[in-house]
Enzyme design. Structure first.
Site, PDB file in Angstrom:
ATOM      1  N   HIS A  78      56.422  15.217  72.623  1.00 42.90           N
ATOM      2  CA  HIS A  78      55.611  16.159  71.844  1.00 42.90           C
ATOM      3  C   HIS A  78      55.803  15.900  70.357  1.00 42.90           C
ATOM      4  CE1 HIS A  78      59.050  18.886  70.945  1.00 42.90           C
ATOM      5  NE2 HIS A  78      59.411  18.714  72.213  1.00 42.90           N
ATOM      6  N   ASP A  80      55.151  18.189  67.829  1.00 45.07           N
ATOM      7  CA  ASP A  80      55.533  19.349  67.008  1.00 45.07           C
ATOM      8  C   ASP A  80      57.038  19.619  67.056  1.00 45.07           C
ATOM      9  OD1 ASP A  80      55.142  20.070  69.736  1.00 45.07           O
ATOM     10  OD2 ASP A  80      55.001  22.189  69.190  1.00 45.07           O
ATOM     11  N   ASP A 110      64.856  16.741  69.017  1.00 39.24           N
ATOM     12  CA  ASP A 110      63.801  17.391  69.810  1.00 39.24           C
ATOM     13  C   ASP A 110      62.462  17.227  69.117  1.00 39.24           C
ATOM     14  OD1 ASP A 110      62.355  18.964  71.539  1.00 39.24           O
ATOM     15  OD2 ASP A 110      63.136  20.845  70.785  1.00 39.24           O
ATOM     16  N   GLU A 144      53.996  21.660  72.245  1.00 38.23           N
ATOM     17  CA  GLU A 144      54.980  21.942  73.313  1.00 38.23           C
ATOM     18  C   GLU A 144      55.853  23.121  72.936  1.00 38.23           C
ATOM     19  OE1 GLU A 144      58.695  21.827  75.646  1.00 38.23           O
ATOM     20  OE2 GLU A 144      58.509  21.701  73.465  1.00 38.23           O
ATOM     21  N   GLU A 145      56.180  23.205  71.638  1.00 39.76           N
ATOM     22  CA  GLU A 145      57.126  24.231  71.199  1.00 39.76           C
ATOM     23  C   GLU A 145      56.560  25.652  71.267  1.00 39.76           C
ATOM     24  OE1 GLU A 145      60.087  23.747  70.997  1.00 39.76           O
ATOM     25  OE2 GLU A 145      60.532  21.718  70.329  1.00 39.76           O
ATOM     26  N   GLU A 172      61.118  14.671  77.930  1.00 40.18           N
ATOM     27  CA  GLU A 172      62.342  14.952  77.182  1.00 40.18           C
ATOM     28  C   GLU A 172      63.450  15.568  78.033  1.00 40.18           C
ATOM     29  OE1 GLU A 172      61.981  18.240  74.299  1.00 40.18           O
ATOM     30  OE2 GLU A 172      60.207  18.813  75.404  1.00 40.18           O
ATOM     31  N   HIS A 377      66.627  22.907  67.835  1.00 40.33           N
ATOM     32  CA  HIS A 377      66.228  24.214  67.269  1.00 40.33           C
ATOM     33  C   HIS A 377      67.314  24.804  66.353  1.00 40.33           C
ATOM     34  CE1 HIS A 377      63.106  25.001  70.720  1.00 40.33           C
ATOM     35  NE2 HIS A 377      63.194  23.723  70.385  1.00 40.33           N
TER      36      HIS A 377
HETATM   37 ZN   LIG Z   1      61.271  19.410  72.924  1.00 43.72          ZN
END
Ligand SMILES: [Zn+2]
Length: 408
Positions: A78, A80, A110, A144-145, A172, A377
């Site tokens: 992804h 984003d 990520d 995705e997020e 992932e 995150h």
């Molecule tokens: Zn991710």
């Protein structure tokens, strides 16, 4: 190009990708698409943008196989990343600054790392004049997020997806703090729920019957009892050989509690919000449990307790890793050749992999990052450059094994 030059260019592309602010809630997807289009040109890959809706696109960088009509492999990532609290970062979070060998930036774990590692592995395979016997699609998806509804959720419904003739997908995973690589063959279901409870209101000095608070208390107790049981299962298993992991239990957390207007007024309603992540095979039983809790909540009328599903991913499918298959053989062979210790488990949260598994495509979540703190995150997300570069080597072997036509 020497090995050192290849490493340099890989790091450079990684930093450039980090510097594109594809951060929610307003990701700069246009710049990312331009970057990927140029990248495709540089590597001699076919580039295709796939329209998902009026402001969302996915893109495919494809290395077609000249020799075979076998199913393809999809290397998904992804584009984003999640927002940052800049004041907590040691370096600007979209700088890609390297300090003591660590590449800092939002998305370094990520999962911009993985997107670049796929492409840099392809650069190396092309330089070695490798000819894949399966077509290789690097798929880059948005959103995705924020649940992937406008990203992978949409992509899998399109003819463009069906036309890819997908045989296997890599997506992932998570970093591992030890020397054991985490390999994910499923996600948990996501259920975000709200209980709205209603009752009699009145002056805060009285003892009113049938209040909202008593119903909230009952529900909270039941939900936290469930939580305590699952926690006990997880902790007990840690003392035995039969190790259960977070992905194999259902977690329940009270995440928001709202209600009330003023200190001396008994509220007529409360809302209790829970974030529930359900283990594979536990979805139907968990929903039954919720309805049972409502049934047993003391109340005068049924409409005093209302359950609302804020988000419901539905039952999730897992990829069968017991049944022998060409991709499983290839994956395991790669781990042996690269001397990777692995732990096969269920992803504790949700990834885009669930959409693909739901369509019946086998999908494995794997981000080759060992001896690395899990910082997705989090503030000061980083990846050590040696871990990043080693990951490319692993993908070189993995892509080769998945596409060389050998099944054993
Ligand atoms: Zn991710």
């Amino acid at each position: 190009m020497t090995e050192k030059d290849k490493d340099e260019v890989a790091l450079q592309r990684f930093v450039e990708y980090i510097q594109i602010k594809t951060v929610q809630p307003e990701p700069d997807y246009d710049s990312a698409m331009k970057f990927l289009k140029n990248y495709a040109q540089e590597l001699g890959l076919e580039y295709r943008a796939v329209t998902l809706d009026e402001s969302r696109q996915a893109c495919l960088l494809t290395w077609p196989s000249k020799s075979s009509t076998e199913t393809s492999i999809v290397l998904n990532s992804h584009i984003d990343v999640v927002p940052v609290f800049e004041e907590h970062w040691m370096v600007p979070p979209f700088s890609g600054e390297i300090r003591d060998g660590k590449i800092y930036g939002r998305g370094t774990q990520d999962m911009k790392c993985v997107g670049i590692q796929y492409l840099e592995a392809i650069r190396r395979l092309k330089a070695a004049k490798y000819e894949p016997k399966r077509t290789i699609h690097c798929l880059f998806v948005p959103d995705e997020e924020i649940g992937g509804v406008r990203g992978m959720g949409k992509f899998i419904t399109l003819d463009e997806c069906k036309a890819l003739n997908i045989g296997f997908v890599l997506d992932e995973g998570l970093a591992s703090e030890t020397d054991v690589f985490q390999v994910y063959y499923g996600d948990r279901s996501v259920l975000w729920i709200q209980f709205l409870v209603k009752g009699k209101t009145g002056h805060g000095s009285r003892l009113i019957e049938n209040t909202a608070a008593e119903k909230a208390q009952f529900i909270l107790n039941e939900m936290l009892k469930f939580r305590a049981n699952e926690k006990e299962c997880l902790e007990k298993s840690e003392a035995t050989d039969n190790l259960i992991q977070l992905g194999n239990v259902t977690t329940v957390n009270l995440t928001k509690l709202t209600g009330g207007v003023q200190q001396n007024v008994v509220p007529d309603q409360y809302s209790l919000y829970f974030d529930c992540r359900i283990k594979p095979d536990g979805y139907d039983a968990f929903k039954e449990f919720l309805h049972d809790v409502i049934k047993r909540t003391p109340k005068e009328n049924d409409d005093e307790v209302i359950l609302h599903y804020v988000q419901d991913s539905g039952r999730v499918c897992i990829t069968d890793v017991e049944k022998p298959s060409w991709w499983l053989n290839s994956f395991k062979r790669t781990c042996e050749q690269m001397k990777c210790k692995t732990n096969w488990t269920v992803f504790p949260a949700a990834t885009d992999g669930r959409y693909l598994r739901g369509e019946g495509y086998p999908a494995i979540g794997f981000s080759p990052m060992i001896n690395t703190p899990i910082l997705l995150h989090d503030h000061n997300e980083y990846l050590h450059k040696d871990v990043f570069l080693h990951g490319i080597e692993i993908y070189v072997k993995l892509i080769e094994n998945l596409t060389n036509g050998k099944s054993a």
